[in-house]
Motif scaffolding. Structure first.
Motif, PDB file in Angstrom:
ATOM      1  N   ARG A 165       0.834  -1.191   0.000  1.00 43.40           N
ATOM      2  CA  ARG A 165       0.000   0.000   0.000  1.00 43.40           C
ATOM      3  C   ARG A 165       0.873   1.246   0.000  1.00 43.40           C
ATOM      4  O   ARG A 165       2.060   1.219   0.327  1.00 43.40           O
ATOM      5  N   ARG A 166       0.262   2.344  -0.357  1.00 41.81           N
ATOM      6  CA  ARG A 166       1.006   3.591  -0.498  1.00 41.81           C
ATOM      7  C   ARG A 166       1.625   4.044   0.829  1.00 41.81           C
ATOM      8  O   ARG A 166       2.669   4.693   0.850  1.00 41.81           O
ATOM      9  N   GLU A 200      -3.686   2.933  -7.434  1.00 41.72           N
ATOM     10  CA  GLU A 200      -4.118   1.951  -6.449  1.00 41.72           C
ATOM     11  C   GLU A 200      -5.163   1.022  -7.051  1.00 41.72           C
ATOM     12  O   GLU A 200      -5.971   1.430  -7.876  1.00 41.72           O
ATOM     13  N   ASP A 202      -8.261  -2.497  -3.576  1.00 40.02           N
ATOM     14  CA  ASP A 202      -7.932  -2.729  -2.165  1.00 40.02           C
ATOM     15  C   ASP A 202      -6.914  -1.722  -1.634  1.00 40.02           C
ATOM     16  O   ASP A 202      -6.434  -1.866  -0.512  1.00 40.02           O
ATOM     17  N   GLY A 203      -6.564  -0.748  -2.454  1.00 39.05           N
ATOM     18  CA  GLY A 203      -5.621   0.263  -2.012  1.00 39.05           C
ATOM     19  C   GLY A 203      -4.167  -0.102  -2.176  1.00 39.05           C
ATOM     20  O   GLY A 203      -3.287   0.571  -1.626  1.00 39.05           O
ATOM     21  N   CYS A 204      -3.881  -1.169  -2.937  1.00 35.73           N
ATOM     22  CA  CYS A 204      -2.494  -1.579  -3.170  1.00 35.73           C
ATOM     23  C   CYS A 204      -1.979  -0.977  -4.470  1.00 35.73           C
ATOM     24  O   CYS A 204      -2.699  -0.897  -5.467  1.00 35.73           O
TER      25      CYS A 204
END
Length: 885
Positions: free
Chosen positions: A623-624, A712, A715-717
């Motif tokens: 993730r960020r 992203e 799922d925000g990855c």
């Protein structure tokens, strides 16, 4: 209106005064940390404190608590800080699946309120009413007696996760009552489902006009029958063995089979008696034993299985007949084992929701992807149209590899387009779900004058019950392991999985290997006695080692650590024998009927599927914010795979353990990591995790310094790595020759047992267990698996026997309590597996296998008689002793 306090807050409920307190807490107040395992006061999972006293809330009428104080697990923590006993449970590994944990904690809290530093005896007495099927209790005792003076280890930094004794990733949720199990959620406007089951083991039936039933019960929405199944009304584990109907179609093969499903409001479906349904029965003669089913005149229970033989297994190497003739000594025996109930404390439960052309099933399971594919088959829709969302799983041990509520709630939700929920009662769970295969095994073992094993001839008939389930797995795994973890000159091992009208036999921690171990270990003791060789020494003399060739012709190249396990036990063995001699001399002098015996059992177990594809795929996302997400389809059923795989991921990524978040099981969010069984997840999914981490690191390196610019996903990855691993095996030929498993677990255990030779009562006093685990990724969790396996092995040896219609509850069916488990000493032998993640392999099933042989060997040492039918209940032991006089 009843008014009382729950964790200090005043509540008022408009409930009938005779309603169970457990129901009011869970259903009305949504205080679901209190669990229900039996509704009979047998399991103690629902334990709460009532005015300070520990009580089973399922036995307390809500009218009895008016004006009183009720404390549940949700109230133990104060100001965001766990209570000392909660922290100790995490630190000591005292929770595994977590379903009994709230009850254990409340019983412990009641004890600690009056005895802040309790003795072990006080703990055993106070917690004796709460059953645990996972832990073997010893970690629980450790936790309650060690609240002070031990600090919780810090979360491992980069590179230090593998090998660390750290608590479970879900530990806080478990001890706080926040883990969500199958019965803990109720969708809005959900209908409820109850199965109507056959009272006969073998029968034909017809269902008449249902209109009067609907008229009598306005809350009844639908009675589902076989004709309502929209897809294929047959499912099963193997593609070639889809023999089990979701709802029986005019013919039943076992007592407890589903013949209809009532769907409606909760009150209505409980009120309807089974005999209100217009079902006409034609009872048929049941085949309840393999001997009856194998009779040439017996009716055929399934087309395509002549003689009622589902399948057969075979391993043959060398000339067994001539090797036995040339042997200096031989030993022969016939052994019988009984059906064993899984007895997980969480009965089967879940719900389904239809959303257009998709259905979501939320359920307690060991195998989300297998559930997905079988539900799709039954509904007649693509697998991608089914989403399985596993809840926390309150124990499985193989029993939740087979479907239970899944097809029923899925069909109901699909047909009615309404959410539908089902929770099995304890008797329903025990009546309808799978058991350990009962077995009848005959074997002959031969050895030369030095105690070297020359030959082993084995045949076993395994009662697979009404449907195939995991019968082929048992029939094919047992011949590989039948001769034990030893070098044997010639081996012939054959098996049959036999259809009967008994309960379905499925997977249960070992897939038939524990039954086979009873035979080979007893015969090895016979051989040792005939030759005057120490029983531990003869095992060491014959132990498989690196460089040994197995009965399937497989060359073991590494990580065959039985000999180090036996060497680690030698001192304990010698001391126990000396002590037993002194105890028995004193007993004889005092004319006491007590005699002490010492036994030893050894085992091996192939990790993963037998000569079949066994892949696992794991994904890891970045993730960020710099956190990592481990997407694991490897369902944790209490053994700790979520924690173990997170530890592997952290070290493979070279990041702190705390940087890993876990997403587990959801088939829409994770890839297929295979079923949680056969002790495969650490080895197979652990390797897939390591490979996913390597793939992610490559992607990070390729992306360069501009990671912030990457988009992203849902799922925000911003990056996701994927790894897959399938153990390197080969098919077995007609004689069972080939490579069935890439690696094996090895182990040995010593049991010290006292027997009252007048009454026949055996009592285990001590167990010492040495297991080759390759590498202990988390030693605390490994110890917990060994303890839990020993507890189930003790039950298998001494008390557990399922009898249909007589032991459908946790009062008549006995499992070990906290007072039945003796002190256990564990010795971890780390004979590194080169193919394993950081050298690791599995231990979940290996831990159970040698326990019963060691206990039976101890009974024989104490009494001079060999027990050949399990369990070794006092009546059987006493009869054997009297028969020898």
């Amino acid at each position: 209106m009843t008014t009382f306090r729950v964790n200090g807050e005043t509540v008022s409920v408009a409930a009938p005064p005779l309603r169970r307190l457990s129901e009011v807490l869970r259903d009305d107040l949504r205080v679901t940390g209190t669990k229900v395992g039996c509704d009979a006061g047998d399991c103690g999972a629902c334990t709460v404190r009532l005015d300070g006293e520990a009580v089973c809330s399922c036995l307390v009428a809500v009218g009895q608590v008016d004006g009183r104080d009720v404390a549940t697990v949700e109230g133990l923590a104060r100001n965001g800080e766990l209570a000392a006993v909660q922290a100790a449970f995490i630190r000591c590994g005292a929770a595994q699946c977590g379903i009994c944990t709230p009850g254990m904690l409340m019983a412990a809290d009641a004890l600690l309120s009056t005895r802040p530093e309790p003795t072990e005896g006080e703990v055993l007495a106070a917690l004796g009413g709460v059953l645990c099927r996972c832990t073997g209790y010893r970690k629980i005792v450790e936790a309650v007696t060690s609240l002070d003076g031990v600090e919780t280890p810090a979360s491992p930094q980069a590179g230090a996760a593998v090998g660390a004794r750290i608590g479970r990733v879900d530990g806080v949720d478990q001890v706080s009552g926040r883990s969500i199990f199958g019965a803990d959620e109720v969708p809005t406007e959900a209908l409820h489902l109850r199965a109507v089951r056959s009272p006969h083991a073998h029968a034909r039936f017809t269902i008449g006009d249902l209109a009067p039933l609907y008229a009598a019960h306005p809350g009844l929405v639908r009675v589902l029958v076989a004709a309502d199944v929209p897809g294929q009304n047959r499912y099963g584990i193997y593609a070639t063995g889809k023999d089990q109907p979701a709802i029986a179609d005019g013919y039943v093969r076992y007592r407890g089979e589903v013949v209809a499903a009532l769907v409606g409001d909760a009150e209505t479906i409980v009120e309807i008696r089974d005999d209100e349904l217009p079902i006409a029965w034609e009872a048929l003669q049941p085949l309840l034993e393999p001997e009856a089913a194998l009779d040439g005149q017996a009716p055929q229970l399934h087309e395509g299985s002549p003689g009622n033989v589902l399948t057969a297994g075979r391993v043959a190497r060398g000339d067994v007949a001539n090797a036995l003739k040339a042997s200096a000594v031989t030993a022969t025996g016939t052994f019988r084992t009984s059906p064993v109930e899984h007895a997980y404390i969480e009965p089967e439960a879940g719900y389904a929701v239809r959303d257009g052309d998709r259905v979501t099933v939320v359920v307690s399971t060991q195998t989300p992807y297998m559930d997905r594919d079988e539900v799709a088959l039954i509904l007649g829709i693509p697998p991608e149209a089914v989403r399985i969302v596993p809840t926390a799983c309150g124990g499985g041990f193989g029993g939740k590899l087979d479907m239970a509520v899944q097809p029923l709630v899925a069909v109901a939700a699909w047909v009615l387009d309404r959410p539908v929920r089902c929770v099995y009662t304890r008797p329903e769970s025990m009546r309808s779900t799978t058991k350990r295969h009962p077995a009848v095994m005959t074997a002959t073992m031969g050895a030369d004058g030095d105690g070297r094993l020359t030959a082993y001839d084995f045949h076993g008939d395994f009662d697979t019950g009404a449907y195939a389930s995991w019968g082929p797995t048992v029939a094919n795994r047992v011949p590989v392991h039948a001769a034990g973890p030893y070098e044997v000159g010639a081996v012939r091992a054959t098996t049959r999985a036999v259809y009967t009208n008994g309960p379905i036999s499925g997977a249960f921690r070992g897939f038939g290997v524990p039954q086979a171990a009873v035979a080979h270990e007893a015969l090895l003791d016979d051989v040792a006695d005939q030759l005057g060789i120490d029983r531990l020494e003869i095992r060491l003399r014959n132990a498989l080692r690196p460089g040994s060739t197995t009965a399937t012709g497989q060359l073991l190249e590494a990580s065959a650590g039985l000999a180090p396990c036996l060497e680690a036990l030698r001192r304990h063995w010698d001391e126990a024998l000396t002590e037993a001699s002194h105890v028995n001399e004193e007993a004889e002098a005092a004319s006491s009927p007590l005699r002490r015996g010492v036994g030893v059992g050894a085992m091996w177990y192939g990790i993963g599927n037998t000569s079949l594809p066994n892949p696992s795929t794991i994904r890891i996302g970045l993730r960020r914010d710099g956190r990592y997400v481990l997407y694991s389809g490897a369902q944790d059923i209490g053994q700790g795979s979520g924690t173990i795989l997170s530890q592997i991921a952290a070290d493979a990524l070279d990041v702190a353990f705390a940087a890993i978040d876990l997403v587990m099981g959801d088939t829409d969010r994770t890839a297929d990591a295979g079923k949680t069984s056969a002790s495969r997840q650490t080895f197979v999914s652990g390797n897939a995790t390591r490979l996913a981490a390597a793939d992610l690191l490559r992607r990070i390196e390729t992306a360069g310094p501009d990671l912030d610019a990457l988009p992203e996903d849902d799922d925000g990855c911003i990056l996701v790595g994927q790894g897959s691993y399938d153990p390197h095996t080969t098919p077995l030929d007609a004689d069972g020759q080939g490579i069935p498993y890439e690696t094996y677990g090895f182990g040995a255990q010593i049991a010290v047992v006292d027997v009252d030779v007048d009454l026949g009562t055996p009592v285990a006093r001590r167990i010492v267990a040495a297991h080759d685990v390759g590498r202990a990724i988390n030693p605390m969790l490994v110890e917990g698996q060994i303890h839990g396996g020993i507890a189930q092995g003790l039950g298998f040896a001494l008390m557990e026997e399922y009898v249909a219609g007589r032991t459908d509850n946790l009062h008549d069916y006995l499992i070990p309590t906290i007072g039945d488990i003796p002190p256990i000493e564990t010795i971890l032998v780390e004979d590194t597996e080169p193919a394993g993640p950081y050298g690791a392999k599995g231990v979940g099933e290996p831990a159970l296998i040698p326990t019963a042989p060691a206990i039976l060997g101890a009974i024989r040492h104490a009494t001079g008689v060999r027990i050949t039918e399990l369990p070794a209940t006092p009546d059987r032991v006493r009869a054997a002793i009297q028969g020898s006089r």
